[in-house]
Motif scaffolding. Structure first.
Motif, PDB file in Angstrom:
ATOM      1  N   LEU A   1       0.852  -1.179   0.000  1.00  0.00           N
ATOM      2  CA  LEU A   1       0.000   0.000   0.000  1.00  0.00           C
ATOM      3  C   LEU A   1       0.889   1.231   0.000  1.00  0.00           C
ATOM      4  O   LEU A   1       2.020   1.177   0.491  1.00  0.00           O
ATOM      5  N   ARG A   2       0.365   2.321  -0.516  1.00  0.00           N
ATOM      6  CA  ARG A   2       1.079   3.586  -0.434  1.00  0.00           C
ATOM      7  C   ARG A   2       0.186   4.621   0.230  1.00  0.00           C
ATOM      8  O   ARG A   2      -0.920   4.877  -0.249  1.00  0.00           O
ATOM      9  N   LEU A   3       0.687   5.183   1.294  1.00  0.00           N
ATOM     10  CA  LEU A   3      -0.023   6.241   1.996  1.00  0.00           C
ATOM     11  C   LEU A   3       0.493   7.601   1.539  1.00  0.00           C
ATOM     12  O   LEU A   3       1.678   7.740   1.234  1.00  0.00           O
ATOM     13  N   SER A   4      -0.401   8.568   1.525  1.00  0.00           N
ATOM     14  CA  SER A   4      -0.030   9.937   1.182  1.00  0.00           C
ATOM     15  C   SER A   4      -0.465  10.867   2.302  1.00  0.00           C
ATOM     16  O   SER A   4      -1.484  10.629   2.958  1.00  0.00           O
ATOM     17  N   CYS A   5       0.309  11.924   2.492  1.00  0.00           N
ATOM     18  CA  CYS A   5      -0.038  12.950   3.478  1.00  0.00           C
ATOM     19  C   CYS A   5       0.264  14.304   2.850  1.00  0.00           C
ATOM     20  O   CYS A   5       1.422  14.591   2.529  1.00  0.00           O
ATOM     21  N   THR A   6      -0.765  15.095   2.693  1.00  0.00           N
ATOM     22  CA  THR A   6      -0.601  16.419   2.095  1.00  0.00           C
ATOM     23  C   THR A   6      -0.795  17.495   3.147  1.00  0.00           C
ATOM     24  O   THR A   6      -1.791  17.480   3.873  1.00  0.00           O
TER      25      THR A   6
END
Length: 119
Positions: free
Chosen positions: A18-23
């Motif tokens: 999985l790839r998590l993103s945080c903006t």
């Protein structure tokens, strides 16, 4: 103030990725480090990975994820990623994005995204 929004959580089978993103948005000029933490059911919140965002992008990892997880950044998008490979059931947790700024006690948290790994 800085707002952090995570995305990318979900359910995956053991061995998957999985790839998590945080903006980050808002007043991000003071932010110098961004991290991922996680909290498994009934346990405390632990650091997973950290990246320095203003300089060379130095990274650090918890021993439990070294070689499997990779933290990276896109400063043009104010976004940090956590690529998670070879996931195990022990990686099941709510993953939180964290940002630290240069002012005293300046720290921000996202609301978290759930990662569930099934066997």
């Amino acid at each position: 103030q800085v707002q952090l929004v995570e995305s990318g959580g979900g359910s995956v089978q053991s061995g998957g990725s999985l790839r998590l993103s945080c903006t980050a948005s808002g007043f991000t000029a003071d932010i110098y480090a961004m991290s991922w933490f996680r909290q498994a059911p009934g346990k405390g919140r632990d650091s997973v990975a950290t990246i320095l965002t203003k300089t060379s992008g130095v990274t650090s990892y918890a021993d439990s994820v070294k070689g499997r997880f990779t933290i990276s950044r896109d400063n043009t998008q104010n976004t940090v990623y956590l690529q998670m490979n070879s996931l195990t059931v022990e990686d099941t947790a709510v993953y939180y994005c964290n940002a630290r700024g240069t002012r005293p006690h300046e720290e921000y948290w996202g609301e978290g995204t759930l990662v569930t790994v099934s066997s």
